[in-house]
Design a protein around this motif. Structure first.
Motif, PDB file in Angstrom:
ATOM      1  N   ILE A 202       0.852  -1.179   0.000  1.00  0.00           N
ATOM      2  CA  ILE A 202       0.000   0.000   0.000  1.00  0.00           C
ATOM      3  C   ILE A 202       0.893   1.235   0.000  1.00  0.00           C
ATOM      4  O   ILE A 202       1.742   1.361   0.891  1.00  0.00           O
ATOM      5  CB  ILE A 202      -0.917   0.027   1.247  1.00  0.00           C
ATOM      6  CG1 ILE A 202      -1.849  -1.187   1.241  1.00  0.00           C
ATOM      7  CG2 ILE A 202      -1.734   1.312   1.293  1.00  0.00           C
ATOM      8  CD1 ILE A 202      -2.659  -1.321   2.533  1.00  0.00           C
ATOM      9  N   PRO A 203       0.773   2.163  -0.971  1.00  0.00           N
ATOM     10  CA  PRO A 203      -0.155   2.107  -2.103  1.00  0.00           C
ATOM     11  C   PRO A 203       0.227   0.994  -3.063  1.00  0.00           C
ATOM     12  O   PRO A 203       1.391   0.610  -3.144  1.00  0.00           O
ATOM     13  CB  PRO A 203       0.000   3.489  -2.749  1.00  0.00           C
ATOM     14  CG  PRO A 203       1.358   3.931  -2.363  1.00  0.00           C
ATOM     15  CD  PRO A 203       1.604   3.380  -0.988  1.00  0.00           C
ATOM     16  N   ASN A 204      -0.763   0.478  -3.786  1.00  0.00           N
ATOM     17  CA  ASN A 204      -0.519  -0.710  -4.592  1.00  0.00           C
ATOM     18  C   ASN A 204       0.434  -0.396  -5.744  1.00  0.00           C
ATOM     19  O   ASN A 204       0.467   0.712  -6.269  1.00  0.00           O
ATOM     20  CB  ASN A 204      -1.846  -1.291  -5.096  1.00  0.00           C
ATOM     21  CG  ASN A 204      -2.263  -0.760  -6.442  1.00  0.00           C
ATOM     22  OD1 ASN A 204      -1.831  -1.255  -7.468  1.00  0.00           O
ATOM     23  ND2 ASN A 204      -3.112   0.267  -6.445  1.00  0.00           N
TER      24      ASN A 204
ATOM     25  N   MET B 253      -7.792   1.184   1.505  1.00  0.00           N
ATOM     26  CA  MET B 253      -7.512   2.232   0.534  1.00  0.00           C
ATOM     27  C   MET B 253      -8.595   2.248  -0.529  1.00  0.00           C
ATOM     28  O   MET B 253      -9.071   1.186  -0.954  1.00  0.00           O
ATOM     29  CB  MET B 253      -6.147   2.006  -0.135  1.00  0.00           C
ATOM     30  CG  MET B 253      -4.991   1.915   0.844  1.00  0.00           C
ATOM     31  SD  MET B 253      -4.673   3.480   1.654  1.00  0.00           S
ATOM     32  CE  MET B 253      -4.003   4.398   0.263  1.00  0.00           C
TER      33      MET B 253
ATOM     34  N   THR C 119      -6.732  -4.865  -2.443  1.00  0.00           N
ATOM     35  CA  THR C 119      -6.678  -4.741  -0.977  1.00  0.00           C
ATOM     36  C   THR C 119      -8.016  -4.294  -0.419  1.00  0.00           C
ATOM     37  O   THR C 119      -8.522  -4.840   0.569  1.00  0.00           O
ATOM     38  CB  THR C 119      -5.585  -3.738  -0.564  1.00  0.00           C
ATOM     39  OG1 THR C 119      -4.312  -4.273  -0.918  1.00  0.00           O
ATOM     40  CG2 THR C 119      -5.611  -3.464   0.925  1.00  0.00           C
TER      41      THR C 119
END
Length: 300
Positions: free
Chosen positions: A257-259, A298, A282
């Motif tokens: 995260i962030p992906n 997220m 996610t």
């Protein structure tokens, strides 16, 4: 340099079409190349022309993806400058084509930087447009690049490049093994906040377990392998798939995260090909599990 339609630098990444086989991608590339409309009196060439500094010898961009089909054609345009050729083509292409990038002399002129010499103008007046295809049934990986350059004598030549990416299919052996009845979700903390880590959660509800298994199995392969940004900090989640609670792990799926566009997947400790995430894996997994971890859920 390739820029976007506003003249700012543009990151380049091939978008994968998940529906195409290699044969279909080849046919699609040929069809897109055939959609190019030559200017009036243009003559097709069998080889790259001389006299333009090698500008049209090769594509100006190739994705590097081995699962991509390329096709090209070369032309001699009569009585038109490179910019006139591009303008003419944009006006005559089907509405399925949308201009997405401009390069060379087609890009807007940028103001000079004080104290930095202005680079010399290109004697070949090289200019390019990139078009993506739009509409239902159009592979998202399909694109056409039209590049034009002129010789010192004023003769304009054109190169048309098409690329279409295809998606390898996941083998049955690369999916979550059968017999999973429990999933443990573990948070990997931000390396800058190592103690900010929620407690693991184990799911045993058959409906939720089944949904997450199907979610992982629905992810396509990611031939690009994922592309992490510079702000990657180790934060993420790992899903461990179990035959039953406290039994050996059958498979794991992990994402940062962030992906980064990719989900790491392993079966019985053996890494499998990276899976592609459109940006919501996610969020979906935690939502199905009913887990709310601040900073981990997220938006897609």
């Amino acid at each position: 340099m390739i820029t976007n339609a506003r003249g700012s630098p543009a990151p380049r990444a091939a978008v994968v079409s998940h529906a195409l086989s290699p044969q279909q991608a080849k046919a699609e590339a040929a069809a897109i190349l055939g959609a190019f409309i030559p200017p009036p009196a243009a003559q097709r060439l069998a080889a790259p022309p001389g006299g333009v500094g090698g500008k049209l010898d090769n594509p100006i961009f190739m994705s590097g993806d081995p699962d991509t089909v390329y096709s090209a054609s070369l032309w001699k345009a009569q009585g038109m400058s490179p910019l006139q050729v591009l303008t003419w083509e944009k006006a005559h292409l089907s509405s399925r084509f949308r201009l997405t990038f401009v390069g060379g002399e087609a890009a807007p002129t940028r103001p000079g930087i004080p104290g930095v010499p202005t680079p010399p103008s290109d004697p070949y007046h090289d200019a390019s447009y990139e078009f993506d295809l739009q509409g239902a049934g159009i592979p998202p990986a399909a694109e056409m690049i039209v590049q034009a350059a002129s010789s010192p004598a004023g003769q304009t030549y054109v190169r048309v490049d098409v690329q279409v990416s295809w998606q390898p299919q996941r083998a049955a052996a690369e999916r979550v093994p059968a017999g999973v009845t429990a999933i443990t979700i573990t948070a990997q903390p931000d390396m800058n906040k190592p103690h900010d880590r929620p407690a693991p959660v184990t799911l045993t509800d058959p409906a939720r377990v089944g949904k997450i298994v199907r979610l992982v199995d629905s992810l396509p392969l990611n031939p690009g392998g994922g592309h992490c940004s510079l702000n990657e900090n180790g934060k993420g989640i790992t899903l461990s798939f179990l035959g039953h609670a406290n039994s050996p792990v059958l498979a794991t799926a992990s994402e940062l995260i962030p992906n980064c566009g990719g989900v790491q997947f392993a079966i019985r400790g053996t890494d499998q090909p990276i899976l592609s995430d459109p940006g919501s894996f996610t969020q979906q997994a935690l939502s199905i599990a009913g887990v709310r971890w601040p900073g981990f859920n997220m938006p897609g």
